[in-house]
Scaffold this motif. Sequence first.
Motif, PDB file in Angstrom:
ATOM      1  N   UNK A 140       0.651  -1.324   0.156  1.00 46.81           N
ATOM      2  CA  UNK A 140      -0.127   0.263   0.396  1.00 46.81           C
ATOM      3  C   UNK A 140       0.813   1.148  -0.131  1.00 46.81           C
ATOM      4  N   UNK A 141       2.340   1.411   0.579  1.00 50.09           N
ATOM      5  CA  UNK A 141       2.836   2.704   1.041  1.00 50.09           C
ATOM      6  C   UNK A 141       3.900   2.383   0.211  1.00 50.09           C
ATOM      7  N   UNK A 154      -6.326 -12.828  -2.482  1.00 48.92           N
ATOM      8  CA  UNK A 154      -6.897 -11.550  -1.241  1.00 48.92           C
ATOM      9  C   UNK A 154      -6.234 -10.291  -1.360  1.00 48.92           C
ATOM     10  N   UNK A 155      -4.498  -9.996  -1.554  1.00 47.62           N
ATOM     11  CA  UNK A 155      -4.042  -9.476  -1.283  1.00 47.62           C
ATOM     12  C   UNK A 155      -4.377  -7.863  -2.222  1.00 47.62           C
ATOM     13  N   UNK A 191      -7.493  -3.336  -3.997  1.00 50.18           N
ATOM     14  CA  UNK A 191      -8.419  -3.200  -5.228  1.00 50.18           C
ATOM     15  C   UNK A 191      -7.980  -2.517  -5.600  1.00 50.18           C
ATOM     16  N   UNK A 192      -6.306  -3.171  -6.849  1.00 43.41           N
ATOM     17  CA  UNK A 192      -5.623  -2.922  -7.305  1.00 43.41           C
ATOM     18  C   UNK A 192      -4.703  -4.197  -8.011  1.00 43.41           C
TER      19      UNK A 192
END
Length: 275
Positions: free
Chosen positions: A212-213, A233-234, A239-240
């Motif tokens: 995310x970061x 799941x990741x 959502x990408x």
Amino acid sequence: MNVKTTLDTKSLLPKEEILEVKPGFKSLEIGIPKESSFQENRVSLTPESVGVLVANGHSVIIEKDAGLSANFNDDEYISKGALIASSKSEVFKANYILKIEPPTDDELSLMSDSQVLISALQMNTRSVNYFETLNKKRLTALAFEFIKDQHNKLPFVRIMSEIAGNTSMLIAGEYLSTANKGKGLMLGGVSGLIPTSVVIIGAGTVGEYACRTALGLGSSVVVFDDSVTKLRRLQNNINSRISTSTMQPKVLSKALKRADVVIAALQIGNGRVPC
């Protein structure tokens, strides 16, 4: 008709609020020693948390300068009702001891029978003698890395994993800078230049928050894991449609050679991250 009234000035003085005391209420005496482990800058409770405990009828005694490394000075704790102890032995007289790292052997020697210890225990790194000492002293030890919530999850472990994932990328950015003799690269790309390449090994909580970061900073990310379910799941959580791959040796080796940053976030076996 004239009516004279006399006003008792004592009635205007402020009085202490009488709070309801619940039946069977037991006041807790909580001791917070200063962490002595290498590079451990955390403190068990913030001044705000101490204020909540004191307001609910409990007492907190904290070792002098225990929160200094976390940018909390003693005056902040005193203003919230905590007592400051000048020595570690005073703190370890409390009924409840709250720590971050497991107590050292010297700290264990300060504890007495029937005290309650709340800290990490890191069972994989402790010796048998360590736990025999806990048993001999009849201590109740609560390891917060094993505490589960109502959903059968490990909230403390997840929180620490989220922090580790976020900060790993920020630390990577520091190492890439010329100030630390790095390549002089930014984690985020700019127009006309290929963004920095980040390889994350492991699609768990640490890997997810590192991803995310890294994406937020504009890096190009590839995540490796043996579990396709975790990789899926990741992608759903973020959502990408990021690049993912199973742990194929040739593919992983090729990605590592091209990477600017590699985050090892895979937990196996005894819980230690392999490098």
